[in-house]
Design a protein around this motif. Sequence first.
Motif, short mmCIF file in Angstrom:
data_model
loop_
_atom_site.label_atom_id
_atom_site.label_comp_id
_atom_site.label_asym_id
_atom_site.label_seq_id
_atom_site.Cartn_x
_atom_site.Cartn_y
_atom_site.Cartn_z
N THR A 89 0.84 -1.21 0.18
CA THR A 89 0.05 -0.05 -0.12
C THR A 89 0.79 1.50 0.20
OG1 THR A 89 -1.61 -1.27 1.18
CG2 THR A 89 -1.70 1.17 1.21
N ILE A 90 1.65 1.19 0.83
CA ILE A 90 2.71 2.41 1.04
C ILE A 90 3.81 2.54 -0.42
CG2 ILE A 90 4.62 3.30 2.41
CD1 ILE A 90 3.21 2.48 4.74
N GLY A 91 4.19 1.55 -0.74
CA GLY A 91 5.07 1.48 -2.03
C GLY A 91 6.39 1.03 -1.64
N TRP A 92 6.64 0.43 -0.26
CA TRP A 92 7.82 -0.04 -0.03
C TRP A 92 8.36 -1.29 -0.89
CZ3 TRP A 92 6.92 -0.20 6.27
CH2 TRP A 92 7.21 0.93 6.46
N ILE A 93 7.29 -2.02 -1.52
CA ILE A 93 7.60 -3.11 -2.11
C ILE A 93 6.53 -2.74 -3.44
CG2 ILE A 93 7.26 -5.54 -2.65
CD1 ILE A 93 6.99 -5.78 0.50
N PRO A 94 7.34 -2.81 -4.77
CA PRO A 94 6.54 -2.81 -6.02
C PRO A 94 5.53 -3.95 -6.19
CG PRO A 94 8.94 -2.25 -6.36
CD PRO A 94 8.71 -2.91 -4.75
N PHE A 95 4.30 -3.43 -6.66
CA PHE A 95 3.39 -4.38 -6.79
C PHE A 95 3.62 -5.20 -7.99
CE2 PHE A 95 -1.05 -5.78 -7.56
CZ PHE A 95 -1.45 -6.27 -6.31
N THR A 96 4.47 -6.28 -7.94
CA THR A 96 4.66 -7.12 -8.94
C THR A 96 4.74 -8.52 -8.19
OG1 THR A 96 7.11 -7.06 -8.90
CG2 THR A 96 6.11 -5.74 -10.58
N ILE A 97 4.38 -9.62 -9.14
CA ILE A 97 4.59 -11.05 -8.27
C ILE A 97 5.91 -11.49 -7.94
CG2 ILE A 97 4.31 -13.62 -9.34
CD1 ILE A 97 2.00 -12.61 -8.45
N ILE A 98 6.84 -10.98 -8.93
CA ILE A 98 8.33 -11.43 -8.42
C ILE A 98 8.69 -10.89 -7.06
CG2 ILE A 98 10.61 -11.04 -9.20
CD1 ILE A 98 9.87 -11.38 -12.02
N ASN A 99 8.26 -9.59 -7.00
CA ASN A 99 8.59 -8.61 -5.85
C ASN A 99 7.83 -9.20 -4.51
OD1 ASN A 99 10.73 -6.66 -6.53
ND2 ASN A 99 9.05 -5.80 -7.46
N ILE A 100 6.50 -9.73 -4.76
CA ILE A 100 5.73 -10.24 -3.66
C ILE A 100 6.37 -11.47 -3.21
CG2 ILE A 100 3.43 -11.24 -3.03
CD1 ILE A 100 2.43 -8.93 -4.77
N LEU A 101 6.87 -12.42 -4.38
CA LEU A 101 7.36 -13.75 -3.87
C LEU A 101 8.84 -13.60 -3.17
CD1 LEU A 101 6.34 -15.63 -6.93
CD2 LEU A 101 5.36 -15.75 -4.84
N LEU A 102 9.55 -12.67 -3.77
CA LEU A 102 10.80 -12.45 -3.13
C LEU A 102 10.73 -12.01 -1.63
CD1 LEU A 102 13.93 -12.59 -3.56
CD2 LEU A 102 13.35 -9.88 -4.33
N THR A 103 9.76 -11.16 -1.18
CA THR A 103 9.37 -10.88 -0.22
C THR A 103 8.98 -11.88 0.79
OG1 THR A 103 8.73 -8.47 -0.88
CG2 THR A 103 8.15 -9.29 1.44
N LEU A 104 8.09 -12.70 0.12
CA LEU A 104 7.51 -13.87 1.15
C LEU A 104 8.72 -14.76 1.47
CD1 LEU A 104 4.29 -14.45 -0.61
CD2 LEU A 104 4.72 -13.75 1.76
N VAL A 105 9.79 -15.00 0.39
CA VAL A 105 10.77 -16.00 0.63
C VAL A 105 11.89 -15.51 1.51
CG1 VAL A 105 13.05 -16.94 -0.80
CG2 VAL A 105 10.69 -17.27 -1.54
N ILE A 106 12.10 -14.16 1.58
CA ILE A 106 12.97 -13.49 2.52
C ILE A 106 12.25 -13.52 3.81
CG2 ILE A 106 13.86 -11.18 3.11
CD1 ILE A 106 14.45 -10.65 0.25
N SER A 107 11.04 -13.31 4.04
CA SER A 107 10.42 -13.28 5.41
C SER A 107 10.28 -14.70 5.99
CB SER A 107 8.75 -12.85 5.05
OG SER A 107 8.53 -11.46 4.63
N ILE A 108 10.05 -15.90 5.38
CA ILE A 108 10.24 -17.07 5.56
C ILE A 108 11.60 -17.38 6.13
CG2 ILE A 108 10.24 -19.50 5.11
CD1 ILE A 108 7.72 -18.71 3.19
N PHE A 109 12.74 -16.89 5.30
CA PHE A 109 13.95 -17.26 5.62
C PHE A 109 14.53 -16.57 6.93
CE2 PHE A 109 18.50 -16.08 5.48
CZ PHE A 109 19.13 -17.20 5.29
N VAL A 110 14.04 -15.07 7.00
CA VAL A 110 14.39 -14.30 8.33
C VAL A 110 13.57 -14.83 9.31
CG1 VAL A 110 14.10 -11.76 9.30
CG2 VAL A 110 15.17 -12.18 6.98
N TYR A 111 12.48 -15.29 9.35
CA TYR A 111 11.37 -15.67 10.35
C TYR A 111 11.90 -16.86 10.99
CZ TYR A 111 7.26 -16.45 13.20
OH TYR A 111 6.36 -16.72 14.25
N THR A 112 12.60 -17.72 10.02
CA THR A 112 13.12 -19.00 10.68
C THR A 112 14.39 -18.80 11.30
OG1 THR A 112 12.28 -20.28 8.54
CG2 THR A 112 13.79 -21.30 9.67
#
Length: 136
Positions: A89-112
């Motif tokens: 919403t704010i624009g920290w992550i561009p609204f593309t599938i690749i950026n959303i998936l990359l954010t999810l992968v990074i989130s899973i890695f950091v969370y783990t």
Amino acid sequence: MKTFIIRSFIGIFFGGFLAVLITNLTIIFGGLEIIDGPLFVKNSIGSILCGWFFTVSPLYFEKRNLKLSQQTILHFLTVTSLYLILALTIGWIPFTIINILLTLVISIFVYTIFWVAFYLYFKNQARKLNDCLKRL
């Protein structure tokens, strides 16, 4: 409820502090003489909201009626979904599938990494307490 309110204030103030700190560092080290006011407000609100939900969401781990796996899944889903919605919403992550998936992968890695670190820390603390109890 008292814990929720206290943690809310801590998160809001911490998020606000980080927003101002990052802005000041950007001005000092980025050579900026002026900043974009609306952009500052938008990013500050985002930082405050992140501070809030990152300090309130660990309350899942204090619910004794949930298993650790349930607490972890609920916490991860809450933090990840709220951050993703906010960042898109704010624009920290561009609204593309690749950026959303990359954010999810990074989130899973950091969370783990963080989850394992906290798990090992508290497991070690429990071992130390048990050793102290055995010596009594």
